[in-house]
Design a protein around this motif. Sequence first.
Motif, PDB file in Angstrom:
ATOM      1  N   ALA A  45      32.595 -40.666 -10.771  1.00  0.00           N
ATOM      2  CA  ALA A  45      32.879 -39.945  -9.534  1.00  0.00           C
ATOM      3  C   ALA A  45      34.033 -38.961  -9.718  1.00  0.00           C
ATOM      4  CB  ALA A  45      33.209 -40.945  -8.416  1.00  0.00           C
ATOM      5  N   VAL A  46      35.061 -39.373 -10.453  1.00  0.00           N
ATOM      6  CA  VAL A  46      36.183 -38.472 -10.739  1.00  0.00           C
ATOM      7  C   VAL A  46      35.704 -37.290 -11.576  1.00  0.00           C
ATOM      8  CG1 VAL A  46      38.407 -38.254 -11.920  1.00  0.00           C
ATOM      9  CG2 VAL A  46      37.906 -40.298 -10.567  1.00  0.00           C
ATOM     10  N   LYS A  48      32.734 -35.997 -11.608  1.00  0.00           N
ATOM     11  CA  LYS A  48      31.947 -35.083 -10.778  1.00  0.00           C
ATOM     12  C   LYS A  48      32.846 -34.175  -9.958  1.00  0.00           C
ATOM     13  CE  LYS A  48      27.819 -34.878  -7.939  1.00  0.00           C
ATOM     14  NZ  LYS A  48      26.591 -35.598  -7.539  1.00  0.00           N
ATOM     15  N   GLN A  49      33.968 -34.696  -9.509  1.00  0.00           N
ATOM     16  CA  GLN A  49      34.904 -33.868  -8.756  1.00  0.00           C
ATOM     17  C   GLN A  49      35.637 -32.875  -9.660  1.00  0.00           C
ATOM     18  OE1 GLN A  49      37.126 -37.060  -6.899  1.00  0.00           O
ATOM     19  NE2 GLN A  49      35.891 -36.967  -5.040  1.00  0.00           N
ATOM     20  N   SER A  52      34.490 -28.757 -10.255  1.00  0.00           N
ATOM     21  CA  SER A  52      34.973 -27.553  -9.580  1.00  0.00           C
ATOM     22  C   SER A  52      35.958 -26.782 -10.456  1.00  0.00           C
ATOM     23  CB  SER A  52      35.655 -27.929  -8.259  1.00  0.00           C
ATOM     24  OG  SER A  52      36.758 -28.799  -8.500  1.00  0.00           O
ATOM     25  N   THR A  59      33.946 -31.405 -19.253  1.00  0.00           N
ATOM     26  CA  THR A  59      34.261 -32.770 -18.844  1.00  0.00           C
ATOM     27  C   THR A  59      33.844 -33.765 -19.918  1.00  0.00           C
ATOM     28  OG1 THR A  59      33.959 -32.173 -16.519  1.00  0.00           O
ATOM     29  CG2 THR A  59      33.889 -34.506 -17.054  1.00  0.00           C
ATOM     30  N   SER A 108      25.837 -32.998 -12.013  1.00  0.00           N
ATOM     31  CA  SER A 108      26.168 -31.797 -11.252  1.00  0.00           C
ATOM     32  C   SER A 108      25.009 -31.366 -10.343  1.00  0.00           C
ATOM     33  CB  SER A 108      26.533 -30.649 -12.204  1.00  0.00           C
ATOM     34  OG  SER A 108      25.407 -30.255 -12.976  1.00  0.00           O
ATOM     35  N   LEU A 271      31.846 -40.132  -2.993  1.00  0.00           N
ATOM     36  CA  LEU A 271      31.254 -38.788  -3.024  1.00  0.00           C
ATOM     37  C   LEU A 271      30.440 -38.468  -1.781  1.00  0.00           C
ATOM     38  CD1 LEU A 271      30.044 -38.852  -6.755  1.00  0.00           C
ATOM     39  CD2 LEU A 271      32.122 -37.808  -5.853  1.00  0.00           C
ATOM     40  N   GLU A 273      27.482 -39.467  -0.921  1.00  0.00           N
ATOM     41  CA  GLU A 273      26.102 -39.171  -1.293  1.00  0.00           C
ATOM     42  C   GLU A 273      25.165 -40.211  -0.685  1.00  0.00           C
ATOM     43  OE1 GLU A 273      26.898 -37.072  -5.667  1.00  0.00           O
ATOM     44  OE2 GLU A 273      26.365 -39.204  -5.548  1.00  0.00           O
TER      45      GLU A 273
END
Length: 301
Positions: A45-46, A48-49, A52, A59, A108, A271, A273
Motif C-alpha cells: 500500500a505504501v 502504491k502511494q 505519485s 519503486t 498501478s 487505499l 479500494e
Amino acid sequence: MYAYASRVRPAPPGTRLLTAVSRPDAVPPPLLMLLGMVSTQVGAAVAKQLFSATSPGGTTTLRLGLGALVLLVTARPALRLTWRALGLVVAFGVAMAVMNLTFYAALSRVPLGVAVTVGFAGPLVVSLLGSRRWSDVVWAVLAGTGVLLLAGLGGTRMDALGLLLCGLTAVGWAGYVLLGKAMSGHVDGGRGLALGMAVGALCVLPFGVVTDGAGLLDPRILLLGLGVALLSSVLPYSAELAALRRMPARVFAILLSLEPAVAALIGVVLLHELLAWSQVAGIGCVMGAALGATLVRREDT
C-alpha cells in the motif's frame, strides 16, 4: 496478593512491539504469520502511494535494492558458490525481479486485493496441476474460476493491461517458489535470499534509472523506499521464517491462504479500494482452493 499485583504492571505497547521484533520466538507462530502478511500488504500500500512520485520501475528498484543491502549486511553471505548454486541463485533473482516489477506495474492499474490474489493463484495452480489426485483438479478449477471472476466474469470491468501484468506476476511468483525450493538445497535460506535479491535488484535497475533517474536519490523517496523494503521484504521474511521453524509446514500453508483476504482488507482500509461482489467471490474461490488442497493433502498423509 493485591500488593504484588499492583507492583507487576503490564508492559507498555511499545515495549511489547520491540519484544516481538527482537525476540520472535516469544511470539506465537500464527501471530507471527499474521504480522508478516500484514507487513507485506502495508508495504504494498505504501508502494502504491509512492507512484505519485516514482514509477513502478523506480519503486521496484528501491524495494529490491535497499532490501538487498539490508539482507547482505545482516546475512553476510559467502560469495563462493558452485556453478549449479550460482545458476539457481541467478534464476531465482530473475524470477524475483519479474514477480516484483510486474506486481508493482499491475498495482498501478488494479486494486491491491486483485493483484495479490491473481499472483497468489500462480504457484497454487502450478502445484495443483502437478498433482495426481482427482480432488486437486476440483481445487484447480475453483482457483481458475476465482481468477476469472477477478478478471471480470461477474461483470466488473478491469484494466486489460493490468490483468496481463497480474498474470505475469503469477508466473514470476510460481518461478520464485519453485526456484527458491531448488536453491535451498544448495544455498541456505538467508544467504540465498540475500544473493537472489541482489541479482533481482540489478535486473530491475535499468527500469528505475530510465523512468526516474536521479529522482531515486531524493532523500524523501529513499526513506519511503527503505520503508517499503523493510515492510515488504525484510520483516515478513524474518517473521515467516521464525514461524515456519515452530509450526508444521501444512499449518503454515493453511495460514498462508489468508494472504489474499489480508491484501483486500489492507486495500480497503489504507487505499479505499472497494471491491465488487464478484471480486470478493473470486478472492474467496482462490482462498478456498488453497485451503481445500492443503486440508485434503493433510488427510491423505
